[in-house]
Write a protein that holds these residues in place. Structure first.
Motif, PDB file in Angstrom:
ATOM      1  N   HIS A  95       0.823  -1.204   0.000  1.00 41.47           N
ATOM      2  CA  HIS A  95       0.000   0.000   0.000  1.00 41.47           C
ATOM      3  C   HIS A  95       0.862   1.262   0.000  1.00 41.47           C
ATOM      4  O   HIS A  95       0.502   2.264  -0.627  1.00 41.47           O
ATOM      5  N   PHE A  96       1.982   1.225   0.701  1.00 44.77           N
ATOM      6  CA  PHE A  96       2.897   2.361   0.717  1.00 44.77           C
ATOM      7  C   PHE A  96       3.617   2.478  -0.628  1.00 44.77           C
ATOM      8  O   PHE A  96       3.774   3.570  -1.172  1.00 44.77           O
ATOM      9  N   TYR A  97       4.032   1.346  -1.159  1.00 43.24           N
ATOM     10  CA  TYR A  97       4.757   1.321  -2.433  1.00 43.24           C
ATOM     11  C   TYR A  97       3.889   1.857  -3.566  1.00 43.24           C
ATOM     12  O   TYR A  97       4.374   2.573  -4.451  1.00 43.24           O
ATOM     13  N   GLU A  98       2.597   1.513  -3.544  1.00 46.95           N
ATOM     14  CA  GLU A  98       1.676   1.995  -4.569  1.00 46.95           C
ATOM     15  C   GLU A  98       1.600   3.517  -4.594  1.00 46.95           C
ATOM     16  O   GLU A  98       1.309   4.118  -5.634  1.00 46.95           O
ATOM     17  N   LYS A  99       1.845   4.138  -3.450  1.00 52.30           N
ATOM     18  CA  LYS A  99       1.801   5.598  -3.352  1.00 52.30           C
ATOM     19  C   LYS A  99       3.144   6.241  -3.683  1.00 52.30           C
ATOM     20  O   LYS A  99       3.320   7.452  -3.503  1.00 52.30           O
ATOM     21  N   GLY A 100       4.090   5.442  -4.142  1.00 52.94           N
ATOM     22  CA  GLY A 100       5.398   5.976  -4.493  1.00 52.94           C
ATOM     23  C   GLY A 100       6.291   6.247  -3.298  1.00 52.94           C
ATOM     24  O   GLY A 100       7.254   7.019  -3.407  1.00 52.94           O
ATOM     25  N   ILE A 101       5.995   5.630  -2.178  1.00 53.64           N
ATOM     26  CA  ILE A 101       6.763   5.847  -0.944  1.00 53.64           C
ATOM     27  C   ILE A 101       7.846   4.769  -0.832  1.00 53.64           C
ATOM     28  O   ILE A 101       7.521   3.570  -0.797  1.00 53.64           O
ATOM     29  N   PRO A 102       9.129   5.144  -0.797  1.00 56.99           N
ATOM     30  CA  PRO A 102      10.179   4.143  -0.582  1.00 56.99           C
ATOM     31  C   PRO A 102       9.903   3.354   0.695  1.00 56.99           C
ATOM     32  O   PRO A 102       9.708   3.943   1.764  1.00 56.99           O
ATOM     33  N   THR A 103       9.871   2.038   0.575  1.00 61.21           N
ATOM     34  CA  THR A 103       9.420   1.177   1.673  1.00 61.21           C
ATOM     35  C   THR A 103      10.342  -0.025   1.801  1.00 61.21           C
ATOM     36  O   THR A 103      10.842  -0.550   0.809  1.00 61.21           O
ATOM     37  N   ILE A 104      10.516  -0.467   3.030  1.00 64.79           N
ATOM     38  CA  ILE A 104      11.266  -1.693   3.288  1.00 64.79           C
ATOM     39  C   ILE A 104      10.550  -2.468   4.382  1.00 64.79           C
ATOM     40  O   ILE A 104       9.933  -1.880   5.279  1.00 64.79           O
ATOM     41  N   MET A 105      10.601  -3.792   4.291  1.00 66.74           N
ATOM     42  CA  MET A 105      10.037  -4.632   5.349  1.00 66.74           C
ATOM     43  C   MET A 105      11.173  -5.093   6.251  1.00 66.74           C
ATOM     44  O   MET A 105      12.088  -5.789   5.809  1.00 66.74           O
ATOM     45  N   PHE A 106      11.110  -4.676   7.512  1.00 67.56           N
ATOM     46  CA  PHE A 106      12.136  -5.073   8.481  1.00 67.56           C
ATOM     47  C   PHE A 106      11.529  -5.016   9.872  1.00 67.56           C
ATOM     48  O   PHE A 106      10.831  -4.069  10.215  1.00 67.56           O
ATOM     49  N   GLY A 107      11.820  -6.031  10.670  1.00 62.74           N
ATOM     50  CA  GLY A 107      11.282  -6.052  12.024  1.00 62.74           C
ATOM     51  C   GLY A 107      11.863  -7.186  12.831  1.00 62.74           C
ATOM     52  O   GLY A 107      13.061  -7.445  12.786  1.00 62.74           O
ATOM     53  N   VAL A 108      10.995  -7.894  13.543  1.00 62.92           N
ATOM     54  CA  VAL A 108      11.432  -8.938  14.469  1.00 62.92           C
ATOM     55  C   VAL A 108      11.122 -10.301  13.874  1.00 62.92           C
ATOM     56  O   VAL A 108       9.978 -10.591  13.540  1.00 62.92           O
ATOM     57  N   GLY A 109      12.140 -11.133  13.713  1.00 66.47           N
ATOM     58  CA  GLY A 109      11.868 -12.463  13.218  1.00 66.47           C
ATOM     59  C   GLY A 109      13.111 -13.163  12.736  1.00 66.47           C
ATOM     60  O   GLY A 109      14.173 -12.557  12.614  1.00 66.47           O
ATOM     61  N   PRO A 110      12.983 -14.422  12.437  1.00 67.77           N
ATOM     62  CA  PRO A 110      14.126 -15.266  12.053  1.00 67.77           C
ATOM     63  C   PRO A 110      14.483 -15.082  10.589  1.00 67.77           C
ATOM     64  O   PRO A 110      13.939 -14.225   9.896  1.00 67.77           O
ATOM     65  N   LYS A 111      15.403 -15.885  10.114  1.00 63.99           N
ATOM     66  CA  LYS A 111      15.796 -15.830   8.708  1.00 63.99           C
ATOM     67  C   LYS A 111      14.673 -16.315   7.808  1.00 63.99           C
ATOM     68  O   LYS A 111      14.505 -15.832   6.700  1.00 63.99           O
ATOM     69  N   ARG A 112      13.889 -17.274   8.277  1.00 66.23           N
ATOM     70  CA  ARG A 112      12.760 -17.792   7.509  1.00 66.23           C
ATOM     71  C   ARG A 112      11.545 -17.880   8.404  1.00 66.23           C
ATOM     72  O   ARG A 112      11.634 -18.223   9.582  1.00 66.23           O
ATOM     73  N   LEU A 113      10.378 -17.566   7.816  1.00 64.86           N
ATOM     74  CA  LEU A 113       9.134 -17.549   8.579  1.00 64.86           C
ATOM     75  C   LEU A 113       8.841 -18.905   9.222  1.00 64.86           C
ATOM     76  O   LEU A 113       8.280 -18.971  10.321  1.00 64.86           O
ATOM     77  N   GLU A 114       9.272 -19.984   8.540  1.00 65.84           N
ATOM     78  CA  GLU A 114       8.990 -21.319   9.085  1.00 65.84           C
ATOM     79  C   GLU A 114       9.642 -21.526  10.452  1.00 65.84           C
ATOM     80  O   GLU A 114       9.130 -22.271  11.294  1.00 65.84           O
ATOM     81  N   GLU A 115      10.791 -20.889  10.670  1.00 66.96           N
ATOM     82  CA  GLU A 115      11.481 -21.050  11.955  1.00 66.96           C
ATOM     83  C   GLU A 115      10.667 -20.484  13.105  1.00 66.96           C
ATOM     84  O   GLU A 115      10.791 -20.939  14.245  1.00 66.96           O
ATOM     85  N   ALA A 116       9.843 -19.481  12.819  1.00 68.00           N
ATOM     86  CA  ALA A 116       9.025 -18.858  13.858  1.00 68.00           C
ATOM     87  C   ALA A 116       7.642 -19.505  13.945  1.00 68.00           C
ATOM     88  O   ALA A 116       6.827 -19.107  14.768  1.00 68.00           O
ATOM     89  N   ASN A 117       7.387 -20.517  13.100  1.00 69.18           N
ATOM     90  CA  ASN A 117       6.059 -21.134  13.031  1.00 69.18           C
ATOM     91  C   ASN A 117       4.976 -20.109  12.747  1.00 69.18           C
ATOM     92  O   ASN A 117       3.868 -20.178  13.290  1.00 69.18           O
ATOM     93  N   GLY A 118       5.287 -19.128  11.903  1.00 68.30           N
ATOM     94  CA  GLY A 118       4.291 -18.132  11.543  1.00 68.30           C
ATOM     95  C   GLY A 118       3.072 -18.788  10.918  1.00 68.30           C
ATOM     96  O   GLY A 118       3.192 -19.640  10.041  1.00 68.30           O
ATOM     97  N   HIS A 119       1.889 -18.412  11.406  1.00 67.25           N
ATOM     98  CA  HIS A 119       0.610 -18.968  10.943  1.00 67.25           C
ATOM     99  C   HIS A 119       0.486 -20.460  11.271  1.00 67.25           C
ATOM    100  O   HIS A 119      -0.365 -21.144  10.691  1.00 67.25           O
ATOM    101  N   ARG A 120       1.322 -20.965  12.175  1.00 70.95           N
ATOM    102  CA  ARG A 120       1.236 -22.374  12.564  1.00 70.95           C
ATOM    103  C   ARG A 120       1.192 -22.467  14.085  1.00 70.95           C
ATOM    104  O   ARG A 120       1.320 -21.472  14.793  1.00 70.95           O
ATOM    105  N   ALA A 121       1.023 -23.681  14.594  1.00 71.37           N
ATOM    106  CA  ALA A 121       1.030 -23.889  16.035  1.00 71.37           C
ATOM    107  C   ALA A 121       2.396 -23.544  16.622  1.00 71.37           C
ATOM    108  O   ALA A 121       3.426 -23.698  15.960  1.00 71.37           O
ATOM    109  N   ASP A 122       2.399 -23.083  17.866  1.00 71.59           N
ATOM    110  CA  ASP A 122       3.619 -22.721  18.603  1.00 71.59           C
ATOM    111  C   ASP A 122       4.422 -21.619  17.910  1.00 71.59           C
ATOM    112  O   ASP A 122       5.659 -21.648  17.862  1.00 71.59           O
TER     113      ASP A 122
END
Length: 422
Positions: free
Chosen positions: A364-391
């Motif tokens: 949504h930010f990119y569509e408006k021409g706003i330079p954007t990056i995704m960065f925050g808290v988490g592992p190298k791969r989403l699977e390591e954090a069980n994102g959208h999964r149990a635990d």
């Protein structure tokens, strides 16, 4: 690392116990979407930010009719503006979402407990993306309270929204469309070990075949909608194989995908089914033509049943999420983030910059021409954090590290108003 950044790092280390407790309390507020009853967590965060000392915090309620049309029960957005100096100059938005997928089965702990085991916090949404809410909040607090704010010029907007799981139309998109936020740069929820500069787009379709019911003893008197749908399924699965040839040049993204995720139909075991419905997820790689992808999809479906007499066909597009990026790796935002990542993550090389095959609110930010990056808290791969999964879990070490990196990056972006003038 200069003295100001050292102050930021020390302040975050000295307040990490408070930050961890803040995250735990956020995890303990259920915010499943669906069903999408997300006003309570928005109100909770609004109050918490005020208690933390943020000056300008707004709870922005969304019209109930729009909320229901989006398939949710209740919704509000939370916006906190923090001005440094006169507030003029660069404005950076930090966007994370507090709605989460339902916990599902298989948990070894309470999904709403925020339990800490061996240096990890467990809970639904702790990785996607309630931990980013905590990191962003405390990064801005560090800038306010570590004794370096007179050096800064500009504004940071904490934009916490609660409809990412249903597309973000009433969250970040609404805030941008209405001009409630108008940032020069944006950081959206992501991971600690890479900067995500691109993600896939997505098309969702609903395909309905309608025939004519009949007694199972006289199937020739009916028109079997499920039989027609089977032809469509076969056609789509053959089409899916051709998508592997469309390679993306973006690291971390391979090729477009297609998944038939839902199917329903029929009346009873002894009745020729008169209607069958499927829902299809078609992922778009960055730069792919969505109109062409839709046309290809419709052609495959229509040709599969064109010789089937009596079948009525309806194809509905129910979602179109644009892809995001790729943002140039030499952009001021990525350059600042990479430099601070290396300073904090000593001895771990350079920050990885890549795309991901999911779709998220960054678009949504990119569509408006706003330079954007995704960065925050988490592992190298989403699977390591069980994102959208149990635990589902995050390492508390990553929470603290990401907060330091974000705080130092914001310092560079707002330092004497330099960012935005490059």
């Amino acid at each position: 690392m200069n003295q100001d950044k050292e102050r930021l790092v020390r302040w975050i280390e000295g307040h990490q116990a408070e930050m961890i407790d803040f995250l735990k309390r956020i995890v303990q507020v259920p915010s499943d979407n669906p069903a999408g009853d997300c006003y309570p967590i928005a109100a909770f965060l609004h109050d918490q930010l005020q208690e933390l000392g943020f000056d300008e915090v707004s709870l922005l309620e969304v019209d109930q009719n729009e909320v229901k049309a989006a398939g949710m029960i209740s919704l509000a957005n939370v916006l906190s503006r923090t001005k440094f100096g006169s507030g003029e100059g660069t404005c950076v938005a930090l966007n994370a979402h507090g709605d989460v997928v339902p916990p599902g089965l298989g948990w070894s702990v309470d999904p709403y407990g925020g339990e800490i085991i061996n240096g990890k916090m467990y809970g639904r949404g702790v990785a996607v993306s309630k931990s980013d809410i905590a990191a962003y909040s405390y990064a801005v607090l560090a800038l306010k309270e570590a004794g370096i704010s007179p050096q800064l010029q500009g504004e940071i907007d904490l934009a916490f929204t609660f409809d990412e799981e249903t597309g973000g139309e009433l969250g970040p998109r609404r805030l941008l469309e209405q001009g409630t936020i108008s940032p020069n740069l944006a950081i959206a929820a992501g991971f600690t070990y890479s900067a995500v500069n691109a993600h896939n787009g997505c098309l969702h379709f609903e395909v309905i075949t309608t025939g004519k019911s009949a007694h199972a003893a006289l199937p020739h008197t009916g028109i079997d909608a499920l039989e027609a749908t089977t032809k469509i399924l076969n056609g789509l699965y053959e089409y899916r194989q051709t998508l592997t040839a469309k390679k993306s040049p973006v690291a971390g993204i391979d090729h477009p995908t297609l998944v038939i995720g839902l199917i329903s139909g029929g009346i009873n075991t002894n009745v020729v089914p008169d209607q069958c419905t499927i829902r299809v997820d078609r992922r778009l790689i960055p730069g792919e033509d969505a109109a062409q992808a839709e046309a290809e999809f419709r052609k495959v479906v229509e040709e599969a049943v064109q010789t089937t007499e009596g079948i009525k066909l309806e194809i509905r597009k129910i979602l179109h999420a644009e892809s995001f990026g790729p943002v140039p790796e030499d952009s001021p935002l990525i350059t600042a983030l990479s430099s601070n990542w290396q300073s904090i993550m000593k001895g771990k090389g350079e920050l990885a910059i890549n795309g991901v095959p999911i779709y998220a609110d960054a678009r949504h930010f990119y569509e408006k021409g706003i330079p954007t990056i995704m960065f925050g808290v988490g592992p190298k791969r989403l699977e390591e954090a069980n994102g959208h999964r149990a635990d589902e879990n995050i390492r508390l070490e990553d929470l603290v590290t990401a907060t330091k990196i974000i705080a130092c990056t914001l310092y560079d972006l707002l330092g004497e108003g330099r960012a935005g003038k490059d």
